[in-house]
Design a protein around this motif. Structure first.
Motif, PDB file in Angstrom:
ATOM      1  N   SER A 132       0.821  -1.387   0.081  1.00  0.00           N
ATOM      2  CA  SER A 132       0.012  -0.113   0.034  1.00  0.00           C
ATOM      3  C   SER A 132       0.869   1.261   0.098  1.00  0.00           C
ATOM      4  CB  SER A 132      -0.700   0.030   1.406  1.00  0.00           C
ATOM      5  OG  SER A 132      -1.802  -0.955   1.290  1.00  0.00           O
ATOM      6  N   PHE A 133       0.528   2.397  -0.728  1.00  0.00           N
ATOM      7  CA  PHE A 133       1.119   3.260  -0.824  1.00  0.00           C
ATOM      8  C   PHE A 133       0.290   4.613  -0.367  1.00  0.00           C
ATOM      9  CE2 PHE A 133       3.421   0.793  -3.963  1.00  0.00           C
ATOM     10  CZ  PHE A 133       4.631   1.135  -3.743  1.00  0.00           C
ATOM     11  N   ALA A 138       0.784  17.203  -1.608  1.00  0.00           N
ATOM     12  CA  ALA A 138       1.638  16.924  -2.823  1.00  0.00           C
ATOM     13  C   ALA A 138       1.990  15.567  -3.061  1.00  0.00           C
ATOM     14  CB  ALA A 138       2.605  17.926  -2.710  1.00  0.00           C
ATOM     15  N   SER A 139       2.254  14.674  -1.829  1.00  0.00           N
ATOM     16  CA  SER A 139       2.779  13.471  -1.707  1.00  0.00           C
ATOM     17  C   SER A 139       1.799  12.512  -2.424  1.00  0.00           C
ATOM     18  CB  SER A 139       3.063  13.205  -0.312  1.00  0.00           C
ATOM     19  OG  SER A 139       4.430  13.942   0.080  1.00  0.00           O
ATOM     20  N   ALA A 140       0.529  12.915  -2.292  1.00  0.00           N
ATOM     21  CA  ALA A 140      -0.491  11.919  -2.802  1.00  0.00           C
ATOM     22  C   ALA A 140      -0.365  11.479  -4.123  1.00  0.00           C
ATOM     23  CB  ALA A 140      -1.931  12.782  -2.646  1.00  0.00           C
ATOM     24  N   SER A 141       0.013  12.664  -4.895  1.00  0.00           N
ATOM     25  CA  SER A 141       0.507  12.327  -6.394  1.00  0.00           C
ATOM     26  C   SER A 141       1.540  11.231  -6.547  1.00  0.00           C
ATOM     27  CB  SER A 141       0.741  13.585  -7.225  1.00  0.00           C
ATOM     28  OG  SER A 141       1.762  14.229  -6.865  1.00  0.00           O
ATOM     29  N   ASP A 161      -5.279   8.405  -0.427  1.00  0.00           N
ATOM     30  CA  ASP A 161      -4.769   9.675  -0.291  1.00  0.00           C
ATOM     31  C   ASP A 161      -6.026  10.063   0.763  1.00  0.00           C
ATOM     32  OD1 ASP A 161      -7.033  10.269  -2.082  1.00  0.00           O
ATOM     33  OD2 ASP A 161      -5.638  11.057  -3.467  1.00  0.00           O
ATOM     34  N   ASP A 162      -6.615   9.623   1.343  1.00  0.00           N
ATOM     35  CA  ASP A 162      -7.793  10.017   2.241  1.00  0.00           C
ATOM     36  C   ASP A 162      -7.370   9.023   3.679  1.00  0.00           C
ATOM     37  OD1 ASP A 162     -10.613   8.619   3.515  1.00  0.00           O
ATOM     38  OD2 ASP A 162     -10.623  10.582   2.795  1.00  0.00           O
ATOM     39  N   ILE A 163      -7.407   9.773   4.839  1.00  0.00           N
ATOM     40  CA  ILE A 163      -7.268   8.912   5.990  1.00  0.00           C
ATOM     41  C   ILE A 163      -8.189   8.179   6.388  1.00  0.00           C
ATOM     42  CG2 ILE A 163      -7.001   9.852   8.488  1.00  0.00           C
ATOM     43  CD1 ILE A 163      -4.626  10.697   7.105  1.00  0.00           C
ATOM     44  N   VAL A 164      -9.334   8.300   6.350  1.00  0.00           N
ATOM     45  CA  VAL A 164     -10.332   7.508   6.442  1.00  0.00           C
ATOM     46  C   VAL A 164      -9.930   5.696   6.073  1.00  0.00           C
ATOM     47  CG1 VAL A 164     -12.617   6.629   6.787  1.00  0.00           C
ATOM     48  CG2 VAL A 164     -11.937   8.965   7.355  1.00  0.00           C
ATOM     49  N   LEU A 181       4.536   4.808   3.363  1.00  0.00           N
ATOM     50  CA  LEU A 181       4.223   6.304   3.764  1.00  0.00           C
ATOM     51  C   LEU A 181       5.177   7.365   3.105  1.00  0.00           C
ATOM     52  CD1 LEU A 181       3.071   5.644   7.279  1.00  0.00           C
ATOM     53  CD2 LEU A 181       1.651   6.146   5.615  1.00  0.00           C
ATOM     54  N   ILE A 182       4.552   8.337   2.370  1.00  0.00           N
ATOM     55  CA  ILE A 182       5.374   9.326   1.492  1.00  0.00           C
ATOM     56  C   ILE A 182       5.201  10.598   2.320  1.00  0.00           C
ATOM     57  CG2 ILE A 182       5.780  10.258  -0.524  1.00  0.00           C
ATOM     58  CD1 ILE A 182       4.564   7.634  -1.695  1.00  0.00           C
TER      59      ILE A 182
END
Length: 283
Positions: A132-133, A138-141, A161-164, A181-182
């Motif tokens: 999982s990434f 900005a790190s979502a992309s 890119d969503d905390i939930v 985790l980025i």
């Protein structure tokens, strides 16, 4: 003490040839920032190794790193945009500055990476049953790009890119799961909590983040890069490009580690995409 102050303070202690470099920089520091090492050496009438030796005398890692420190000495940039760009810059000027500063940042980032940590990360990723990434802002992309790269490797891969969604994913992890985790700063509280939750559920957590950051302290393995970019003030630019390059490094290591048979699978994936594209025409 900023870089210009350092040069001025230690001017008398430099060798004759190093002093020529110092004087060329002090005469026109803005020109030095945008010069190649060969150009600066010609201007100072010295060799390129002399310029490199001069940079290391000032506790920098080489010419690209020196230019970054010199740029910081000259200006604080345009807030919320880029530290190297001034309000009055023309399109030609800010285009050159963005490309040149990014190239310099990538060189610094490359030299700060630990090859042993890279090798260990590739070991972990190639043994994972699910990867999982996770990234925010900005790190979502970057996380989505990583999913695109690793999706073709015949390993289950997800990206959030969503905390939930991250929390729900981590609750369902186990010892065969790797979570990457980025985060450039490593100071986002929610991501630190996600890392802790993943580890509580036996996942291995790899952090692409700042050394000794709160996030780094809760990861199993940290891939730290020295990217001199203050994203608290400026728009994330070079840090994002460095993260993307590191994903390419990990994807390459993964492919090489899996061997020739695995690369045959990649060829089939590529062949399967051919029908979705117009073929190039040759005049």
């Amino acid at each position: 003490m900023n870089m210009l102050e350092k040069i001025t303070k230690f001017l008398e202690s430099f060798s004759k040839s190093e002093r020529k470099v110092a004087e060329a920089i002090l005469a026109s520091p803005k020109t030095a920032i945008h010069s190649s090492i060969a150009t600066l050496a010609r201007q100072a009438d010295v060799s390129e190794p002399t310029v490199n030796r001069f940079c290391r005398r000032l506790d920098t890692k080489g010419f690209p790193d020196f230019k970054l420190h010199l740029a910081q000495s000259l200006a604080h940039g345009t807030p919320y945009v880029n530290r190297n760009v001034d309000e009055s810059d023309s399109a030609e000027a800010y285009t050159a500055k963005i490309f040149e500063s990014t190239i310099a940042c990538l060189d610094v980032a490359k030299n700060s990476l630990d090859p042993n940590a890279i090798n260990r990360a590739v070991d972990i990723l190639t043994q994972a049953k699910h990867i999982s990434f996770f990234g925010l802002g900005a790190s979502a992309s970057v996380a989505h790009d990583a999913q695109n790269k690793f999706f073709r490797f015949n390993v289950p891969v997800s990206c959030f890119d969503d905390i939930v969604m991250m929390r729900m994913s981590c609750i369902n992890t186990d010892a065969d799961h790797v979570v990457v985790l980025i985060s450039h700063t490593g100071r986002t509280k929610a991501l630190v909590e996600i890392a802790e939750l993943a580890r509580e559920n036996d996942a291995t957590v790899i952090g692409i983040t700042a050394k000794d950051s709160p996030l780094a302290k809760v990861c199993n393995l940290v891939l730290a890069m020295d990217v001199p970019e203050d994203t608290d003030v400026y728009m994330p630019m070079a840090s994002r490009i460095a993260q993307l390059a590191l994903i390419d490094v990990l994807a390459t290591g993964f492919t090489l580690r899996r061997g020739l048979r695995f690369r045959e699978n990649l060829r089939r994936v590529k062949d399967g995409l051919k029908e979705s594209r117009y073929q190039p025409t040759h005049l």
